[in-house]
Write a protein that holds these residues in place. Structure first.
Motif, PDB file in Angstrom:
ATOM      1  N   PHE A   1       0.813  -1.191   0.000  1.00  0.00           N
ATOM      2  CA  PHE A   1       0.000   0.000   0.000  1.00  0.00           C
ATOM      3  C   PHE A   1       0.858   1.257   0.000  1.00  0.00           C
ATOM      4  CE2 PHE A   1      -1.819   3.441   2.526  1.00  0.00           C
ATOM      5  CZ  PHE A   1      -2.902   3.773   1.738  1.00  0.00           C
ATOM      6  N   SER A   2       1.894   1.285   0.824  1.00  0.00           N
ATOM      7  CA  SER A   2       2.721   2.492   0.915  1.00  0.00           C
ATOM      8  C   SER A   2       3.409   2.811  -0.402  1.00  0.00           C
ATOM      9  CB  SER A   2       3.758   2.356   2.029  1.00  0.00           C
ATOM     10  OG  SER A   2       3.109   2.376   3.275  1.00  0.00           O
ATOM     11  N   LEU A   3       3.829   1.792  -1.122  1.00  0.00           N
ATOM     12  CA  LEU A   3       4.484   2.030  -2.411  1.00  0.00           C
ATOM     13  C   LEU A   3       3.509   2.706  -3.380  1.00  0.00           C
ATOM     14  CD1 LEU A   3       7.166   1.666  -3.852  1.00  0.00           C
ATOM     15  CD2 LEU A   3       6.392  -0.576  -4.602  1.00  0.00           C
ATOM     16  N   HIS A   4       2.278   2.268  -3.370  1.00  0.00           N
ATOM     17  CA  HIS A   4       1.252   2.905  -4.209  1.00  0.00           C
ATOM     18  C   HIS A   4       0.955   4.317  -3.699  1.00  0.00           C
ATOM     19  CE1 HIS A   4      -2.272   3.303  -6.744  1.00  0.00           C
ATOM     20  NE2 HIS A   4      -2.958   3.667  -5.670  1.00  0.00           N
ATOM     21  N   ARG A   5       0.834   4.441  -2.391  1.00  0.00           N
ATOM     22  CA  ARG A   5       0.526   5.740  -1.774  1.00  0.00           C
ATOM     23  C   ARG A   5       1.551   6.807  -2.143  1.00  0.00           C
ATOM     24  NH1 ARG A   5       1.047   6.593   4.660  1.00  0.00           N
ATOM     25  NH2 ARG A   5       0.543   8.791   4.752  1.00  0.00           N
ATOM     26  N   PHE A   6       2.822   6.403  -2.176  1.00  0.00           N
ATOM     27  CA  PHE A   6       3.901   7.350  -2.486  1.00  0.00           C
ATOM     28  C   PHE A   6       4.326   7.260  -3.948  1.00  0.00           C
ATOM     29  CE2 PHE A   6       4.343   6.847   2.175  1.00  0.00           C
ATOM     30  CZ  PHE A   6       4.070   8.152   2.514  1.00  0.00           C
ATOM     31  N   LYS A   7       3.419   6.791  -4.791  1.00  0.00           N
ATOM     32  CA  LYS A   7       3.588   6.777  -6.247  1.00  0.00           C
ATOM     33  C   LYS A   7       4.905   6.136  -6.704  1.00  0.00           C
ATOM     34  CE  LYS A   7       0.610  10.827  -6.770  1.00  0.00           C
ATOM     35  NZ  LYS A   7      -0.251  10.432  -5.745  1.00  0.00           N
ATOM     36  N   GLY A   8       5.221   4.981  -6.103  1.00  0.00           N
ATOM     37  CA  GLY A   8       6.389   4.222  -6.510  1.00  0.00           C
ATOM     38  C   GLY A   8       7.694   4.617  -5.842  1.00  0.00           C
ATOM     39  N   ASP A   9       7.674   5.609  -4.959  1.00  0.00           N
ATOM     40  CA  ASP A   9       8.889   6.035  -4.257  1.00  0.00           C
ATOM     41  C   ASP A   9       9.199   5.031  -3.141  1.00  0.00           C
ATOM     42  OD1 ASP A   9      10.823   7.239  -2.583  1.00  0.00           O
ATOM     43  OD2 ASP A   9      10.157   9.257  -3.161  1.00  0.00           O
ATOM     44  N   ALA A  10      10.111   4.095  -3.428  1.00  0.00           N
ATOM     45  CA  ALA A  10      10.422   3.007  -2.494  1.00  0.00           C
ATOM     46  C   ALA A  10      11.016   3.518  -1.190  1.00  0.00           C
ATOM     47  CB  ALA A  10      11.364   2.011  -3.154  1.00  0.00           C
ATOM     48  N   ALA A  11      11.811   4.576  -1.236  1.00  0.00           N
ATOM     49  CA  ALA A  11      12.422   5.116  -0.016  1.00  0.00           C
ATOM     50  C   ALA A  11      11.352   5.663   0.931  1.00  0.00           C
ATOM     51  CB  ALA A  11      13.435   6.200  -0.358  1.00  0.00           C
ATOM     52  N   LYS A  12      10.396   6.398   0.389  1.00  0.00           N
ATOM     53  CA  LYS A  12       9.310   6.926   1.228  1.00  0.00           C
ATOM     54  C   LYS A  12       8.444   5.792   1.773  1.00  0.00           C
ATOM     55  CE  LYS A  12       8.584  11.617  -0.471  1.00  0.00           C
ATOM     56  NZ  LYS A  12       7.598  12.523  -1.100  1.00  0.00           N
ATOM     57  N   ALA A  13       8.177   4.800   0.937  1.00  0.00           N
ATOM     58  CA  ALA A  13       7.361   3.669   1.365  1.00  0.00           C
ATOM     59  C   ALA A  13       8.049   2.903   2.491  1.00  0.00           C
ATOM     60  CB  ALA A  13       7.087   2.739   0.187  1.00  0.00           C
ATOM     61  N   ALA A  14       9.351   2.699   2.392  1.00  0.00           N
ATOM     62  CA  ALA A  14      10.103   1.986   3.423  1.00  0.00           C
ATOM     63  C   ALA A  14      10.149   2.783   4.722  1.00  0.00           C
ATOM     64  CB  ALA A  14      11.512   1.690   2.937  1.00  0.00           C
ATOM     65  N   ALA A  15      10.178   4.107   4.627  1.00  0.00           N
ATOM     66  CA  ALA A  15      10.258   4.970   5.817  1.00  0.00           C
ATOM     67  C   ALA A  15       9.021   4.813   6.704  1.00  0.00           C
ATOM     68  CB  ALA A  15      10.441   6.426   5.404  1.00  0.00           C
ATOM     69  N   VAL A  16       7.897   4.449   6.111  1.00  0.00           N
ATOM     70  CA  VAL A  16       6.675   4.260   6.895  1.00  0.00           C
ATOM     71  C   VAL A  16       6.886   3.178   7.952  1.00  0.00           C
ATOM     72  CG1 VAL A  16       4.265   3.485   6.781  1.00  0.00           C
ATOM     73  CG2 VAL A  16       5.168   5.033   5.032  1.00  0.00           C
ATOM     74  N   TYR A  17       7.650   2.153   7.609  1.00  0.00           N
ATOM     75  CA  TYR A  17       7.852   1.018   8.511  1.00  0.00           C
ATOM     76  C   TYR A  17       9.223   1.016   9.192  1.00  0.00           C
ATOM     77  CZ  TYR A  17       3.731  -0.523   6.070  1.00  0.00           C
ATOM     78  OH  TYR A  17       2.469  -0.591   5.538  1.00  0.00           O
ATOM     79  N   ALA A  18       9.995   2.065   9.008  1.00  0.00           N
ATOM     80  CA  ALA A  18      11.335   2.124   9.604  1.00  0.00           C
ATOM     81  C   ALA A  18      11.235   2.054  11.129  1.00  0.00           C
ATOM     82  CB  ALA A  18      12.044   3.401   9.178  1.00  0.00           C
ATOM     83  N   ASN A  19      12.026   1.171  11.710  1.00  0.00           N
ATOM     84  CA  ASN A  19      12.104   0.993  13.160  1.00  0.00           C
ATOM     85  C   ASN A  19      10.774   0.609  13.799  1.00  0.00           C
ATOM     86  OD1 ASN A  19      14.903   1.678  13.214  1.00  0.00           O
ATOM     87  ND2 ASN A  19      14.301   3.813  13.003  1.00  0.00           N
ATOM     88  N   ALA A  20       9.861   0.082  13.016  1.00  0.00           N
ATOM     89  CA  ALA A  20       8.590  -0.407  13.535  1.00  0.00           C
ATOM     90  C   ALA A  20       8.581  -1.927  13.415  1.00  0.00           C
ATOM     91  CB  ALA A  20       7.428   0.194  12.750  1.00  0.00           C
ATOM     92  N   ASP A  21       7.630  -2.564  14.046  1.00  0.00           N
ATOM     93  CA  ASP A  21       7.532  -4.022  14.013  1.00  0.00           C
ATOM     94  C   ASP A  21       6.157  -4.395  13.462  1.00  0.00           C
ATOM     95  OD1 ASP A  21       8.186  -6.667  14.392  1.00  0.00           O
ATOM     96  OD2 ASP A  21       7.804  -6.648  16.550  1.00  0.00           O
ATOM     97  N   PRO A  22       5.957  -4.271  12.135  1.00  0.00           N
ATOM     98  CA  PRO A  22       4.644  -4.520  11.554  1.00  0.00           C
ATOM     99  C   PRO A  22       4.296  -6.010  11.532  1.00  0.00           C
ATOM    100  CG  PRO A  22       6.230  -4.157   9.817  1.00  0.00           C
ATOM    101  CD  PRO A  22       6.955  -3.918  11.117  1.00  0.00           C
ATOM    102  N   LEU A  23       3.021  -6.295  11.329  1.00  0.00           N
ATOM    103  CA  LEU A  23       2.599  -7.677  11.147  1.00  0.00           C
ATOM    104  C   LEU A  23       3.200  -8.222   9.852  1.00  0.00           C
ATOM    105  CD1 LEU A  23      -1.203  -7.512  11.996  1.00  0.00           C
ATOM    106  CD2 LEU A  23       0.655  -8.325  13.445  1.00  0.00           C
ATOM    107  N   THR A  24       3.385  -9.515   9.823  1.00  0.00           N
ATOM    108  CA  THR A  24       3.900 -10.173   8.626  1.00  0.00           C
ATOM    109  C   THR A  24       2.819 -11.069   8.040  1.00  0.00           C
ATOM    110  OG1 THR A  24       4.700 -12.111   9.813  1.00  0.00           O
ATOM    111  CG2 THR A  24       6.220 -10.233   9.634  1.00  0.00           C
ATOM    112  N   ALA A  25       3.043 -11.528   6.837  1.00  0.00           N
ATOM    113  CA  ALA A  25       2.115 -12.470   6.215  1.00  0.00           C
ATOM    114  C   ALA A  25       2.007 -13.739   7.065  1.00  0.00           C
ATOM    115  CB  ALA A  25       2.571 -12.803   4.806  1.00  0.00           C
TER     116      ALA A  25
END
Length: 68
Positions: A1-25
């Motif tokens: 979702f973040s990659l789409h939200r930031f129009k393909g900007d992988a660095a911005k998308a990765a920053a959303v989850y930086a130093n966080a512990d998100p759920l995994t598949a």
């Protein structure tokens, strides 16, 4: 979702989850497996999953200190 939200900007998308512990598949799959293997008389009406580091609302995420 973040990659789409930031129009393909992988660095911005990765920053959303930086130093966080998100759920995994795998976390979600384990919950589905648990629900699917309960006895037939058990009815699961709803499962709500979220990481322990995320507040239920408004959206706040506890982040670990940066390694840098």
């Amino acid at each position: 979702f973040s990659l789409h939200r930031f129009k393909g900007d992988a660095a911005k998308a990765a920053a959303v989850y930086a130093n966080a512990d998100p759920l995994t598949a795998a976390d979600v799959a384990e919950s589905v497996f648990w629900a699917a293997t309960l006895p037939p008389h058990v009815n699961i009406n709803r499962i709500e999953l979220m990481p322990t580091t995320q507040a239920p609302g408004p959206l706040q995420v506890h982040r670990a200190p940066s390694a840098a």
